[in-house]
Design an enzyme around this catalytic site. Structure first.
Site, PDB file in Angstrom:
ATOM      1  N   TYR A   1      38.482  43.614  62.743  1.00 60.15           N
ATOM      2  CA  TYR A   1      39.834  42.884  62.173  1.00 60.15           C
ATOM      3  C   TYR A   1      40.257  42.210  63.191  1.00 60.15           C
ATOM      4  O   TYR A   1      40.329  42.365  64.453  1.00 60.15           O
ATOM      5  CB  TYR A   1      40.659  44.165  62.224  1.00 60.15           C
ATOM      6  CG  TYR A   1      42.166  43.804  61.739  1.00 60.15           C
ATOM      7  CD1 TYR A   1      42.160  43.668  60.326  1.00 60.15           C
ATOM      8  CD2 TYR A   1      43.192  43.947  62.346  1.00 60.15           C
ATOM      9  CE1 TYR A   1      43.733  42.914  59.680  1.00 60.15           C
ATOM     10  CE2 TYR A   1      44.466  43.368  61.738  1.00 60.15           C
ATOM     11  CZ  TYR A   1      44.562  43.104  60.571  1.00 60.15           C
ATOM     12  OH  TYR A   1      45.858  42.824  60.177  1.00 60.15           O
TER      13      TYR A   1
ATOM     14  N   ASP B   1      37.338  51.956  63.435  1.00 65.36           N
ATOM     15  CA  ASP B   1      38.326  51.556  62.556  1.00 65.36           C
ATOM     16  C   ASP B   1      37.709  52.035  61.178  1.00 65.36           C
ATOM     17  O   ASP B   1      36.802  51.303  60.723  1.00 65.36           O
ATOM     18  CB  ASP B   1      38.550  50.154  62.693  1.00 65.36           C
ATOM     19  CG  ASP B   1      39.685  49.917  61.859  1.00 65.36           C
ATOM     20  OD1 ASP B   1      40.075  50.339  60.871  1.00 65.36           O
ATOM     21  OD2 ASP B   1      40.545  48.639  62.182  1.00 65.36           O
TER      22      ASP B   1
HETATM   23  C1  LIG Z   1      45.101  45.720  58.171  1.00 64.13           C
HETATM   24  C2  LIG Z   1      43.979  46.046  59.135  1.00 64.13           C
HETATM   25  C3  LIG Z   1      44.477  46.696  60.549  1.00 64.13           C
HETATM   26  C4  LIG Z   1      45.781  46.521  60.888  1.00 64.13           C
HETATM   27  O1  LIG Z   1      46.629  47.316  60.624  1.00 64.13           O
HETATM   28  P1  LIG Z   1      48.324  47.210  60.273  1.00 64.13           P
HETATM   29  O2  LIG Z   1      48.655  48.392  59.548  1.00 64.13           O
HETATM   30  O3  LIG Z   1      48.336  45.765  59.475  1.00 64.13           O
HETATM   31  O4  LIG Z   1      48.574  46.906  61.689  1.00 64.13           O
HETATM   32  C5  LIG Z   1      43.236  47.045  61.218  1.00 64.13           C
HETATM   33  N1  LIG Z   1      41.956  47.261  60.873  1.00 64.13           N
HETATM   34  C6  LIG Z   1      41.647  46.978  59.541  1.00 64.13           C
HETATM   35  C7  LIG Z   1      40.410  46.939  59.270  1.00 64.13           C
HETATM   36  C8  LIG Z   1      42.766  46.313  58.695  1.00 64.13           C
HETATM   37  O5  LIG Z   1      42.200  46.138  57.540  1.00 64.13           O
END
Ligand SMILES: *Cc1c(COP(=O)(O)O)cnc(C)c1O
Length: 381
Positions: free
Chosen positions: A104, A178
């Site tokens: 990301y 993530d």
């Molecule tokens: C959107 C996203 C983020 C960030 O999250 P927010 O809630 O926008 O701060 C991090 N990792 C991935 C894979 C995302 O799609």
């Protein structure tokens, strides 16, 4: 008390409820208070001040822990990036973060900010297990964190988590995953030995494009305490309404993911055969380079696909303008289907093709979604 033996679809519904006493509400209350009555230093978990902790977070934190099979309650943050920033704040100066080149984009930016503290950011192709292991074993690198995203955003590369976790631990690094794209229904990284899972709760977990929220989960009491401290001091805390809305959204997670995943696979198959489409990518297609890995490691293939229409970036922009049902918008994981040409942002990785559209499939009828894409593709073709 719900037990971990319950299936995820059940856990999403039953965890984080008030005790079953006669007259008790079935949903947790929202407590709107910045401070709590107290004399002296209150014991343990008695709330003191809302930045440090409030009961409104607890049902969501319990539910997230149940879904990720975490031994400790989750930690909710004001956004996915607040959770990611708290985790990156644990990186020691002079060490390295090994991270997917297609992580990301804001996570990559946040990691690169650590370079001013002498942290090295080593970007890897997370699908190339040998290359990631080589980076971890490189004595010049001194990795303290292996960052994993799988599938990656927006290239949808799949990491071999069971192979990468022991390699990272052998090199003295913790593994942070993530898990936003896969959701805990698709994979549970802590069960593979990952140390921390982070989420943009904004996406599938909340699921209605109406809140921004994040979370971190771990089995490790030391990491849990450190991340909690980062949240209290950094101040990236969840508002009470947001936490409540996210829990409400989470109740239907399995229905939403079931529907959107099935539709994504169906649309990917049809688009792959469309005369006005140059390329389609989705982990569920046999043409995806890590299709077999995804089949082994994940339950389902996720609800994101990418397509490259004819006509390059202009063709992709024209397609985004020609759809009527699909919403041209960033973000993903909502009930409504949306699409976006990622390279419209200068911050997107240069290795992402200019003409690549990322499609987030929602829960609408798949035939309506198909008909809209088909008419738009024909119109621009
Ligand atoms: C959107 C996203 C983020 C960030 O999250 P927010 O809630 O926008 O701060 C991090 N990792 C991935 C894979 C995302 O799609």
């Amino acid at each position: 008390m719900p037990t971990p033996e319950l299936q995820p679809a059940t856990l999403a519904v039953v965890t984080g409820r008030p005790d079953r006493a006669d007259g008790a509400p079935v949903n947790p209350p929202v407590v709107l208070s910045s401070t709590y009555v107290g004399h002296g230093v209150p014991p343990g978990d008695v709330p003191v001040y809302t930045r440090l902790g409030t009961e409104t977070w607890l049902p969501l934190e319990e539910a997230l822990a149940g879904l990720e099979r975490a031994a400790l309650p989750g930690l909710v943050f004001s956004s996915g990036m607040a959770a990611i920033s708290a985790v990156l704040d644990l990186v020691e100066p002079g060490t390295a973060v090994v991270i997917p080149r297609h992580a990301y984009h804001a996570a990559l930016v946040a990691a690169r900010r650590l370079e001013r503290y002498g942290v090295r950011v080593v970007e890897v192709d997370i699908a190339d297990t040998a290359a990631v292991v080589a980076a971890l074993q490189d004595s010049d690198v001194r990795a303290s964190v292996l960052w994993v995203e799988s599938p990656t955003n927006p290239m949808l590369e799949i990491a071999d988590l069971p192979a990468l976790v022991p390699a990272a631990h052998a090199a003295g690094a913790i593994v942070v995953v993530d898990n936003t794209f896969a959701t805990p229904l698709g994979q549970r990284p802590l069960t593979h030995g990952a140390d921390v899972v982070v989420h943009s709760v904004t996406k599938y977990l909340a699921g209605h494009s109406d809140v921004v929220l994040g979370a971190a989960l771990t089995n490790d009491p030391g990491l849990h305490a450190q991340l909690r401290e980062r949240r209290s001091i950094g101040g990236g805390i969840a508002g009470p309404w947001e936490a409540w809305l996210a829990l409400r959204g989470l109740r239907t997670l399995s229905l939403r993911v079931e529907r959107s995943q099935a539709s994504a696979l169906e649309l990917a198959r049809r688009l792959a055969a469309h005369p006005d489409v140059v390329a389609v990518n989705h982990p569920g297609l046999p043409s995806h380079p890590e299709h077999e890995r995804a089949r082994t490691l994940m339950d389902g293939f996720g609800s994101i696909l990418t397509l490259r229409p004819r006509g390059g970036a202009a063709g992709a922009d024209a397609l985004a303008a020609a759809v009527r049902l699909w919403v041209p918008a960033t973000s993903l994981g909502g009930v409504e289907s949306s699409l976006e040409r990622r390279r419209r942002f200068a911050s997107e990785a240069p290795t992402v093709p200019e003409d690549l559209l990322r499609l987030s499939v929602g829960i609408e009828d798949v035939e309506d979604l198909w008909a809209d894409l088909d008419q738009a593709l024909r119109r621009i073709g």
